[in-house]
Design a protein around this motif. Structure first.
Motif, PDB file in Angstrom:
ATOM      1  N   ILE A  70       0.854  -1.192   0.000  1.00  0.00           N
ATOM      2  CA  ILE A  70       0.000   0.000   0.000  1.00  0.00           C
ATOM      3  C   ILE A  70       0.894   1.248   0.000  1.00  0.00           C
ATOM      4  O   ILE A  70       1.883   1.317   0.728  1.00  0.00           O
ATOM      5  N   ASP A  71       0.527   2.194  -0.850  1.00  0.00           N
ATOM      6  CA  ASP A  71       1.258   3.470  -0.962  1.00  0.00           C
ATOM      7  C   ASP A  71       2.706   3.302  -1.422  1.00  0.00           C
ATOM      8  O   ASP A  71       3.569   4.111  -1.050  1.00  0.00           O
ATOM      9  N   ASP A  75       1.197   0.779  -6.278  1.00  0.00           N
ATOM     10  CA  ASP A  75      -0.150   1.188  -5.881  1.00  0.00           C
ATOM     11  C   ASP A  75      -0.466   2.541  -6.535  1.00  0.00           C
ATOM     12  O   ASP A  75       0.295   3.496  -6.362  1.00  0.00           O
ATOM     13  N   SER A 106      -2.832   4.402  -5.603  1.00  0.00           N
ATOM     14  CA  SER A 106      -3.153   5.218  -4.427  1.00  0.00           C
ATOM     15  C   SER A 106      -3.799   6.554  -4.805  1.00  0.00           C
ATOM     16  O   SER A 106      -3.230   7.617  -4.589  1.00  0.00           O
ATOM     17  N   ARG A 154      -7.923   6.566   0.794  1.00  0.00           N
ATOM     18  CA  ARG A 154      -7.549   6.666  -0.616  1.00  0.00           C
ATOM     19  C   ARG A 154      -7.987   5.383  -1.316  1.00  0.00           C
ATOM     20  O   ARG A 154      -8.345   4.411  -0.662  1.00  0.00           O
ATOM     21  N   GLU A 155      -7.945   5.360  -2.628  1.00  0.00           N
ATOM     22  CA  GLU A 155      -8.239   4.130  -3.368  1.00  0.00           C
ATOM     23  C   GLU A 155      -6.916   3.437  -3.684  1.00  0.00           C
ATOM     24  O   GLU A 155      -6.118   3.940  -4.483  1.00  0.00           O
ATOM     25  N   HIS A 156      -6.697   2.303  -3.046  1.00  0.00           N
ATOM     26  CA  HIS A 156      -5.443   1.572  -3.246  1.00  0.00           C
ATOM     27  C   HIS A 156      -5.653   0.500  -4.310  1.00  0.00           C
ATOM     28  O   HIS A 156      -6.214  -0.560  -4.046  1.00  0.00           O
ATOM     29  N   CYS A 167      -4.850  -6.102  -9.081  1.00  0.00           N
ATOM     30  CA  CYS A 167      -5.197  -6.222  -7.660  1.00  0.00           C
ATOM     31  C   CYS A 167      -5.102  -7.668  -7.188  1.00  0.00           C
ATOM     32  O   CYS A 167      -4.949  -7.911  -5.988  1.00  0.00           O
ATOM     33  N   HIS A 195      -2.014  -7.879  -5.233  1.00  0.00           N
ATOM     34  CA  HIS A 195      -1.788  -7.242  -3.917  1.00  0.00           C
ATOM     35  C   HIS A 195      -3.015  -7.297  -3.022  1.00  0.00           C
ATOM     36  O   HIS A 195      -3.135  -6.544  -2.075  1.00  0.00           O
ATOM     37  N   PHE A 212     -11.726  -1.662  -0.651  1.00  0.00           N
ATOM     38  CA  PHE A 212     -11.018  -1.415  -1.916  1.00  0.00           C
ATOM     39  C   PHE A 212     -11.544  -2.325  -3.017  1.00  0.00           C
ATOM     40  O   PHE A 212     -10.786  -3.019  -3.686  1.00  0.00           O
TER      41      PHE A 212
END
Ligand SMILES: Cc1cc2nc3c(=O)[nH]c(=O)nc-3n(C[C@H](O)[C@H](O)[C@H](O)COP(=O)(O)OP(=O)(O)OC[C@H]3O[C@@H](n4cnc5c(N)ncnc54)[C@H](O)[C@@H]3O)c2cc1C
Length: 492
Positions: free
Chosen positions: A54-55, A59, A61, A75-77, A85, A88, A426
């Motif tokens: 994440i981030d 991502d 993000s 946020r949208e990860h 996706c 992750h 998400f």
């Protein structure tokens, strides 16, 4: 210019499936992925490390439009890596229930969402993807399942449940698409495990598609960061629920008025980016007396279903947002996170500018439905989590409630907490919604074709006609298999 029969935009969850299936049938295919390969990155390989991505550079993000009283940190990860996706995520692997399939069939017609089509596609997914169940040996997982049973939620084999009624007020071990903790993403299952890949398949990584180019309404090529790529047959967009609408709009497919704002020539005036759905989530966090036991596979191995919510359970404090909002933290703890299974609140995805480098404007409008049905479901979900935690099975393990905290009891206070510290799972979906050919409020036909264009399809979570009642990854694999078969049977 490079030429292929089919160009698949996005080597994510759906894109890889479609690329592989078309190439297996002998067609020349390019799968064009903006992110890097997933190979050789232990953060991706072992599902226990999902949160470490994440981030990071893996991502997108994306920021969300801020709304007063709502979690400002959310946020949208969304993954930017081969496998998308599915590279992750938490690998919870549930197929859609019969109720979802029947509902989509009623909204789309055709043969896309029939029991038979879905079962055949699921069988094809199962040929490729490996699954596992955690052994359930740790203290917290055992206590959670026992407490659910004491609460009146019997334990069922979730991997076999298909009827909607059987997915209400039950608990169980969550099937995971992994093998001994190693991720079975679309990239692993369809590409890396293959004895031999079809020679006509070309997977390009680190290449971003910036626009689709049309000739008299027919999609003919894509403009990418590595030059133009031509598709003699079709372009299939699988860039996910946030980037697919962005790319379509940049290419002239979207609300005409919105595209005019940015001087983009309109190819097809469609409600692209409307109906953004998700699974809004809240959390009930408890301090435990000592360690609740380490993770068995990835820390999210068991769950429960209430009336309208699914509850994920983890043997750690999922306190990313509560800690930022000043709620207490502790060394050891457990978390129950209810989410609204079929949330109806809808947001939008729009362009910020005509520059492909710009992030889209995402106004998630979480929990905004007029009847408050989404937030009411979460209030009931929090109450259910508290009741589960109060069962004898948790005696001696649960010490106190950290968030929202036992003083937060009435509906309004709970709603304030849900908005302020809430999140989503998400699972963005629905932004290029599928529907009847004749309907004007949809973007794609039941054959995944983008209305008002030729040789262009969309096949990813964005086409879902309504929110799926379980975690969406398996549904996306299924719809990708269905789309590939449709392309191949039309070709024959
Ligand atoms: C953190 C997290 C945890 C989750 N956990 C679960 C879970 O446990 N179980 C479950 O069922 N679901 C889970 N999900 C949701 C599920 O993984 C997604 O709904 C699903 O994988 C979406 O698939 P997709 O094909 O629509 O998009 P994606 O898999 O996101 O694929 C889109 C791909 O397109 C690429 N791309 C985007 N724009 C461009 C461009 N312009 N040019 C080229 N390539 C581009 C992206 O890099 C990406 O690889 C989770 C999601 C997240 C983010």
């Amino acid at each position: 210019m490079k030429q292929y029969e089919y160009v698949v935009v996005g080597g994510g969850t759906a894109g890889i499936v479609i690329g592989v299936r078309l190439a297996e049938a002998g067609h020349r295919v390019a799968v064009v992925e903006a992110g890097p390969t997933d190979l050789g990155d232990p953060r991706i390989e072992y599902t226990r490390d999902w949160a470490s991505m994440i981030d990071t550079e893996l991502d997108f993000s994306y920021p969300l439009v801020q709304r007063e009283g709502f979690n400002p940190y959310l946020r949208e990860h969304i993954a930017k890596v081969l496998g998308g996706c599915s590279s992750h995520n938490n690998t919870i692997a549930l197929r859609p229930s019969r109720a979802d399939i029947a509902h989509w069939n009623s909204l789309c017609g055709g043969d896309t969402w029939t029991e038979e089509t879905v079962s055949e596609a699921w069988a094809r997914v199962q040929e490729k993807v490996r699954f596992e169940l955690a052994p359930i040996e740790n203290r917290a997982n055992i206590a959670f399942l026992e407490a659910c049973e004491q609460q009146g939620l019997p334990r069922v084999e979730l991997e076999t449940v298909l009827a909607e009624d059987d997915l209400r007020n039950v608990c169980g071990v969550l099937p995971l698409n992994s093998e001994e903790g190693r991720r079975e993403s679309s990239a692993v299952a369809y590409l890396h495990h293959a004895d031999e890949l079809p020679p006509t398949l070309n997977v390009l990584t680190g290449v971003r598609v910036d626009r689709i180019l049309f000739d008299s309404g027919r999609a003919v090529s894509v403009e990418t960061s590595a030059g133009q790529i031509e598709a003699s047959e079709e372009i299939i967009v699988t860039a996910g629920s946030l980037n697919t609408p962005k790319l379509l709009m940049l290419s002239g497919v979207g609300h005409a008025e919105h595209l005019n704002e940015f001087g983009i020539d309109v190819v097809s005036d469609l409600p692209v980016g409307d109906h953004l759905l998700d699974h809004p989530e809240s959390g009930v966090l408890f301090e435990t007396s000592g360690s609740p036991g380490g993770m068995e596979i990835n820390g999210w191995e068991v769950g429960a279903f209430g009336e309208d919510v699914m509850i994920h359970f983890t043997q750690e404090l999922y306190d990313d947002y509560t800690s930022l909002q000043g709620y207490p933290v502790s060394e050891h703890g457990i978390s129950m996170t209810p989410n609204v299974r079929r949330a109806v609140s809808e947001g939008t995805v729009r362009l910020r500018s005509s520059d492909p480098e710009d992030t889209p404007v995402i106004d998630a409008q979480l929990l905004s439905d007029e009847d408050d049905s989404d937030i009411d479901a979460l209030v009931a979900g929090i109450r259910l989590c508290r009741e589960i935690a109060a069962q004898p099975a948790f005696e001696g393990l649960v010490v106190r409630e950290l968030a929202p905290g036992t003083e937060v009891q009435d509906d309004e206070d709970l709603k304030r907490y849900i908005r302020l510290a809430g999140a989503t799972v998400f699972h963005p979906a629905g932004t290029c919604r599928m529907g009847f050919d004749c309907s004007t409020d949809n973007v794609v036909t039941p054959d995944f074709k983008v209305k008002g264009t030729r040789a262009l399809r969309v096949a990813d979570a964005s086409v879902l006609p309504s929110m799926v009642g379980v975690n969406p990854c398996m549904t996306v694999l299924i719809l990708a298999e269905i789309c590939a078969q449709k392309i191949l049977s039309e070709r024959r």
